[in-house]
Write an enzyme that holds these catalytic residues in place. Structure first.
Site, PDB file in Angstrom:
ATOM      1  N   ASP A 152       0.865  -1.180   0.000  1.00 14.36           N
ATOM      2  CA  ASP A 152       0.000   0.000   0.000  1.00 14.36           C
ATOM      3  C   ASP A 152       0.906   1.236   0.000  1.00 14.36           C
ATOM      4  OD1 ASP A 152      -1.721  -2.151   0.662  1.00 14.36           O
ATOM      5  OD2 ASP A 152      -3.069  -0.832   1.772  1.00 14.36           O
ATOM      6  N   LYS A 215      -6.971   3.381  -3.513  1.00 14.05           N
ATOM      7  CA  LYS A 215      -7.352   3.404  -2.098  1.00 14.05           C
ATOM      8  C   LYS A 215      -7.568   4.843  -1.656  1.00 14.05           C
ATOM      9  CE  LYS A 215      -5.336   2.129   2.414  1.00 14.05           C
ATOM     10  NZ  LYS A 215      -4.203   1.426   3.077  1.00 14.05           N
ATOM     11  N   LYS A 251     -10.280   0.291  -2.473  1.00 16.32           N
ATOM     12  CA  LYS A 251     -10.182   0.091  -1.028  1.00 16.32           C
ATOM     13  C   LYS A 251     -10.478   1.394  -0.295  1.00 16.32           C
ATOM     14  CE  LYS A 251      -6.934  -1.185   2.681  1.00 16.32           C
ATOM     15  NZ  LYS A 251      -5.577  -1.695   3.008  1.00 16.32           N
TER      16      LYS A 251
END
Length: 315
Positions: A152, A215, A251
């Site tokens: 991430d 995300k 996400k």
């Protein structure tokens, strides 16, 4: 090094071309976006459908600990909870992943070995992203070497907000190249991007650069995932697949704490991107406290009684 989707190769040929493409995207109707998100949030999910949705939400969680006080013991305990969220009911699904800092990735990998639960690791000087590129890439290499299945990364919001889109694009490309077989989630920190137009541009920029997921947030600022910004990103991945055939995950992270909220997000997914995204390979929740509420609601559906927070572990 990975390249952008062939359909958009010309869009990333130069800073000028990339700016022209991103600023040529349709402007976001903020009122309409927020109204649609609010309307979808009123949809009611009942009985067996609710039970299915709760299990689906559990299976989509990246169970997260990203604190300066993290210890190997805390990470192992979190991993045990990810594998067996409710020791009183072995039918409870496992979470999708455990998300930790790179120095805790090896501990998580060892604790989750053979479980099928992924190890996600934040990288690139998370959460601020304020570091030289070689430092960011070393961060990624460390996490991948430790066995992380997913990375991430945070974008350089300063570069993005000052219009240096090609710098952001090239950083994502460089990080993607270091990931190897690990999937890459690109974090925009939507609360710092200020406008919906910027969120749409960041979504397309991340996808053009090869993100496997886009995300919303780090969970470290005041405004994190919201139904509106997530809806906007779901529209982006839907449109990107329609034009390229490439499917990208989404996400939302930060601030999603209750089952009611999680189910609203699942409705957004179904009604915007479609059923193909209703799977933890394509949709995740970044959360630390959401799991407990889902477990309590699951127990209530199963037993007819509300057990309360004393019946779930405190992370």
């Amino acid at each position: 090094m990975p390249t952008t989707a062939p359909a958009f190769a010309d869009a990333t040929a130069s800073e000028t071309a990339l700016r022209r493409f991103l600023h040529g995207l349709p402007g976001v109707d903020a009122v309409g976006l927020e109204a649609r998100a609010a309307s979808l949030g009123t949809r009611s999910i009942k009985t067996t459908a609710k039970a299915y949705a709760i299990d689906l939400a559990i299976s989509m969680i990246d169970l997260t600990t990203l604190e300066g006080a993290d210890t190997p013991g805390k990470v192992r305990a979190l991993a045990a909870k990810a594998v067996n969220p409710d020791p009183t009911d072995r039918t409870t699904p496992r979470t999708a992943a455990v998300c930790v800092y790179p120095d805790m990735a090896a501990t998580a990998v060892a604790a989750l070995a053979g479980s099928g639960v992924k190890v996600a690791s934040v990288a690139t000087a998370f959460p601020a992203g304020r570091a030289a590129l070689d430092v960011k890439l070393a961060d990624v290499r460390d996490a991948v070497a430790a066995g992380a299945d997913e990375i991430d990364m945070v974008i350089d919001r300063g570069a993005f907000l000052s219009g240096r889109y090609l710098k952001v694009y090239e950083e994502i490309l460089a990080v993607k190249a270091e990931c190897g077989t690990a999937r890459l989630k690109v974090i925009f920190e939507t609360g710092e991007l200020s406008t919906y137009d910027n969120i749409r541009r960041a979504s397309w920029l991340g996808m053009l650069a090869g993100a496997d997921f886009i995300k919303t947030s780090t969970g470290k600022v005041g405004t994190n995932a919201t139904p509106a910004n997530t809806l906007l990103m779901l529209e982006a991945v839907r449109d990107f697949r329609a034009q390229t055939g490439v499917q990208i995950g989404v996400k939302p992270a930060g601030g999603i704490r209750t089952s009611k909220d999680a189910l609203k997000f699942l409705v957004l997914v179904n009604e915007t991107a479609g059923e193909d995204w209703l799977d933890n390979h394509w949709f995740r929740f970044g959360a630390s406290s959401l799991l407990n509420d889902l477990l309590m609601q699951r127990q209530k559906l199963s037993t007819g009684r509300y057990s309360g927070p004393d019946y779930v572990t405190v992370d």
